[in-house]
Design a protein around this motif. Structure first.
Motif, short mmCIF file in Angstrom:
data_model
loop_
_atom_site.label_atom_id
_atom_site.label_comp_id
_atom_site.label_asym_id
_atom_site.label_seq_id
_atom_site.Cartn_x
_atom_site.Cartn_y
_atom_site.Cartn_z
N GLY A 18 47.39 40.73 41.28
CA GLY A 18 47.66 41.48 42.49
C GLY A 18 46.93 42.79 42.53
N GLY A 19 47.00 43.43 43.67
CA GLY A 19 46.31 44.69 43.89
C GLY A 19 46.85 45.82 43.03
N THR A 20 46.03 46.84 42.87
CA THR A 20 46.41 47.99 42.05
C THR A 20 47.26 49.00 42.81
OG1 THR A 20 44.32 49.09 42.57
CG2 THR A 20 44.41 47.79 40.52
N GLU A 21 47.42 48.78 44.10
CA GLU A 21 48.37 49.56 44.89
C GLU A 21 48.93 48.64 45.97
OE1 GLU A 21 45.83 51.98 48.12
OE2 GLU A 21 45.47 52.58 46.04
N GLY A 52 47.49 44.19 32.83
CA GLY A 52 47.68 45.57 32.43
C GLY A 52 47.29 46.59 33.48
N MET A 53 47.20 46.17 34.73
CA MET A 53 46.77 47.06 35.81
C MET A 53 47.97 47.68 36.52
SD MET A 53 43.46 46.54 35.61
CE MET A 53 42.60 46.89 37.12
N ALA A 54 47.72 48.79 37.22
CA ALA A 54 48.74 49.45 38.04
C ALA A 54 49.08 48.55 39.23
CB ALA A 54 48.21 50.79 38.53
N GLY A 55 50.10 48.93 39.96
CA GLY A 55 50.46 48.22 41.19
C GLY A 55 51.30 46.99 40.93
N VAL A 56 50.84 45.85 41.41
CA VAL A 56 51.59 44.59 41.34
C VAL A 56 51.94 44.23 39.89
CG1 VAL A 56 51.42 42.08 41.68
CG2 VAL A 56 50.71 43.65 43.51
N GLN A 57 50.96 44.27 39.00
CA GLN A 57 51.20 43.84 37.62
C GLN A 57 52.17 44.76 36.89
OE1 GLN A 57 47.16 43.43 36.16
NE2 GLN A 57 46.97 41.40 37.05
N ASP A 106 48.94 28.75 33.02
CA ASP A 106 49.27 27.45 33.62
C ASP A 106 49.48 27.62 35.12
OD1 ASP A 106 49.38 25.93 31.11
OD2 ASP A 106 51.14 27.15 30.69
N ILE A 107 50.09 28.76 35.49
CA ILE A 107 50.38 29.09 36.87
C ILE A 107 49.96 30.54 37.11
CG2 ILE A 107 52.19 29.39 38.62
CD1 ILE A 107 53.83 27.31 37.10
N TYR A 108 49.34 30.79 38.25
CA TYR A 108 48.94 32.14 38.64
C TYR A 108 49.63 32.47 39.96
CZ TYR A 108 45.34 31.95 35.07
OH TYR A 108 44.69 31.85 33.86
N ILE A 109 50.40 33.53 39.98
CA ILE A 109 51.05 34.01 41.19
C ILE A 109 50.24 35.20 41.68
CG2 ILE A 109 53.13 35.04 42.18
CD1 ILE A 109 54.72 33.54 40.01
N THR A 110 49.81 35.16 42.95
CA THR A 110 49.02 36.27 43.49
C THR A 110 49.78 36.99 44.59
OG1 THR A 110 47.82 35.05 45.22
CG2 THR A 110 46.91 34.96 42.99
N VAL A 111 49.65 38.31 44.59
CA VAL A 111 50.27 39.17 45.59
C VAL A 111 49.18 40.11 46.11
CG1 VAL A 111 52.06 40.90 46.03
CG2 VAL A 111 52.46 39.10 44.34
N GLU A 112 49.00 40.11 47.43
CA GLU A 112 47.98 40.97 48.05
C GLU A 112 46.64 40.76 47.34
OE1 GLU A 112 49.38 45.03 48.18
OE2 GLU A 112 50.90 44.56 49.67
N GLY A 113 45.94 41.83 47.05
CA GLY A 113 44.72 41.77 46.26
C GLY A 113 43.43 41.81 47.04
#
Length: 160
Positions: A18-21, A52-57, A106-113
């Motif tokens: 996901g995005g960093t903000e 290890g990123m800010a925001g979503v993670q 195995d699975i990737y969940i994505t938010v925004e980005g």
């Protein structure tokens, strides 16, 4: 293979992209709810990996149970600073870390980005991993930045 072994041979790996903000008005609350519910609903074999990123993670890591099943994958010499989960290092730089991240889940969940989320989702999708975009959050997760179009269809294992 070293990372898969560290997680355990019977583990299934859920990667969070996901995005960093946060850009959407309810995206942060959605990530907190997903982290809390996935942490409670999945068995001990589920391991959650962030980049290890800010925001979503970071938000996911801080709200996923007690953090004992969260791993933050970062380039060598870097740390997440989350205070939650276990930091692990792989790759000499961000580009190498992205490649490795695209190989372990195995699975990737994505938010925004943006383009980076799309790049990592594309790599995971091309090797056959399940990619689950939260389309309502927009950005890459809604098909922008050359996000894999097949991943925008409901996964075979989903009922909604």
């Amino acid at each position: 293979h070293r990372l898969r072994n560290e997680f355990g041979s019977d583990a299934y790996i859920v990667c969070i992209l996901g995005g960093t903000e946060f850009r959407g008005r309810d995206s942060e609350a959605l990530v907190k709810a997903i982290a809390t519910n996935l942490g409670e609903a999945t068995g001990s074999n589920a391991k959650f990996v962030t980049g290890g990123m800010a925001g979503v993670q970071e938000t996911f890591a801080k709200h996923c149970g007690d953090g004992s099943r969260v791993w933050n994958l970062l380039p060598v010499g870097q740390s997440s600073g989350y205070g939650r989960g276990t930091d692990i290092n792989a790759g000499a730089n961000l580009e190498e870390r992205k490649i490795i991240f695209g190989l372990i889940g195995d699975i990737y969940i994505t938010v925004e980005g943006g383009p980076g989320v799309s790049q990592e989702a594309r790599a995971a999708h091309m090797r056959g991993a399940a990619v689950v975009p939260l389309m309502r959050t927009g950005g890459a997760s809604n098909g922008m930045f050359d996000f894999p179009q097949d991943a925008l269809q409901r996964p075979y294992f989903s009922t909604e």
